[in-house]
Design an enzyme around this catalytic site. Sequence first.
Site, PDB file in Angstrom:
ATOM      1  N   CYS A  89       0.997  -1.240   0.165  1.00 38.13           N
ATOM      2  CA  CYS A  89      -0.051  -0.012   0.063  1.00 38.13           C
ATOM      3  C   CYS A  89       0.982   1.193  -0.067  1.00 38.13           C
ATOM      4  CB  CYS A  89      -1.022   0.074   1.200  1.00 38.13           C
ATOM      5  SG  CYS A  89      -0.182   0.214   2.851  1.00 38.13           S
ATOM      6  N   HIS A 111      -1.685   6.922  17.075  1.00 40.88           N
ATOM      7  CA  HIS A 111      -0.128   7.021  17.412  1.00 40.88           C
ATOM      8  C   HIS A 111       0.267   8.478  17.255  1.00 40.88           C
ATOM      9  CE1 HIS A 111      -0.895   5.597  13.337  1.00 40.88           C
ATOM     10  NE2 HIS A 111       0.064   6.237  12.800  1.00 40.88           N
TER      11      HIS A 111
END
Length: 670
Positions: A9, A586
Amino acid sequence: MKILAITSCPNGIAHTYMAAENLQKAGAKLGVELKVETQGSIGVENQFTEQDIREADGIIIAADKTVVKDRFVGKKLLVVGVQDGIRRPEELIQQMIKGDVPVYQAQSKSAEDMTGENKPKQNPIYRHLMNGVSYMVPFIVIGGLLIAVALTMGGVKTPGGLVIPEDSIWKTIESIGGAAFTFMVPILAGFIAMSIADRPGLAPGMVGGFIAANGSFYGSEAGAGFIGGIIAGFLAGYVALAIKKIKVPRSLQPIMPIIVIPVLASLIVGLIFVFVVGAPVANLFEALTVWLAGMQGTSSILLALILGAMISFDMGGPVNKVAFLFGSAMIGEGNYVIMGQIAVAICVPPIAMGLAAMMNKKKFTPAEREAGKATFTMGLFGITEGAIPFAAQDPLRVIPSIMVGSMTGSMIAMFGNVGDRVAHGGPIVAVLGAVDNVLMFFLAVIGGAAVSIIMVSLLKKDVAGVTPAVVGKGAKETPAGARKELAADTAAPMAADSAEVTSTVTHNGTATEAPAIRVEKLTDIVTMDLINLNLIGTTQDAVIDEMIGVLEQNGAVRADGDFKQAILAREQESSTGIGMNIAIPHGKSDAVLKPSVVFGIQQDGVDWKSLDGSEAKLIFMIAVPRNSKQNAHLKVLQMLSRKLMDDDFREALLAVTTKEEAYQLLDQVQ
């Protein structure tokens, strides 16, 4: 039966490994020997050997970025998007088992045409252009910064401009920077062409780009610049692609991609540029030079506006060079005001785009914001080319914005009677004492940059709404929600196989480097104190606060830091809800004292704007110090993405009743 699969990806993080895990599980379920090669941000893992390829009955590529297919010639090849690898792995393997897959040939149609149902709806022009820009950027940065350093440290002010003495080491450094710049346009054109026609398009594109950049081929001193390079790249790519589609005898097929296509395409593109495109370009710029010379004595305002527009139109290209050479000629006649206006216009585009990228997170990707720092620096040294990557990516919005800004700056300089006694621009010439009326010079630069920043901020759409996933050839269009998620983390650098993170904190709270901590499995940075099985927050923001509170209580994050801003900035780019009731927020921040992961469960679920619409129940928050030597969060994301594809593992996590049970399960994530 043996099948090989490649997953990839644009981010090279979560989806790459989610697709790999699901394909492996589906292969085991169907009794098929399946090996998966992942091409993620950590690098290529589990790479196929020649024997693997020779013994394979077929290959599945589940990717949203270009994967080189040359090694699969003669093999059945199925090309789909990475989401298909995640959502319908069994169907892909069944299709391969049934043999309903075309055989890949070196001279066959492009992967985009292999299967009509898999043809992406994303604008291919944009994809090809971005491929060229991504490879061009390092050459601009290398050239621009080396030349800037050489001019600053070794430049001497002369009537002919800033000159570096021939016997100086700085002259060598300037030459190295200049060499990097000479590659800029050929690289742009070459990789645009390669994106269109694969490897056979690379050489014709670079040849065409070189001709575009060197006006001597068609009687122009300036060349056609980066705009000519874009034209050459697309021309070379589609010419090579057209030649690829010609049916030839089998005996000629092996030499088509390495001899016939490159030679013919290079010849065609070169001749077209020299005899069709180049001559009109040369004539146009000669006419522009005569026209500018004839404007002396007419409206000063109009001349200032025209010069500002020309300087920023192609940023170092032929239009820019005509205006610059005109200003240089005026210095020889004792007219320094014309060059003063040009000196301002030269630096407005890179300064404005650099500041806009650093200031406006909604409009620019993380990679663009990082590039903005180098672009701004180049602007200080009068290197207009620093703005080219931004203009090439979004020309219809960026070029008008910087043109208006340069026109504004040029006009302010005209009213302020700014003069420049050397043939160069940017604040560097003012610092070196070559500018008359320094105060007005800086006011002109600030005014012009401000106008450009405002315009580009108004014209550009938010990143989350317009950043397209880079869809690989033959891949299905990624859903809108997936595009938003795929837009994130594109600037993350490559991490090691086992992440190493460093952090220590001085008495005043400043983060410095310390011995590395190796992250081999999740429990290396998760303790039972960082597990909360009963999150009570009912909104995304409340849960984030609750989990950050756990980190603060355990001494992992400073309470007075900006870690929450880092988390929210990441969520603003695109949701970290990856679906299946999972969210992995994150962030990297100086407030993080040690790398940590806090795990929480919200049994009722929280709206996290996940790709599949599911509410987040299993939430992992990753905290990493900003000065980490390696991007530990990439390794952790990889490990989590793989393990969380296991339905039984997710169900077991949701069913835990004690922290000990949760910790034992998390110890399996590695």
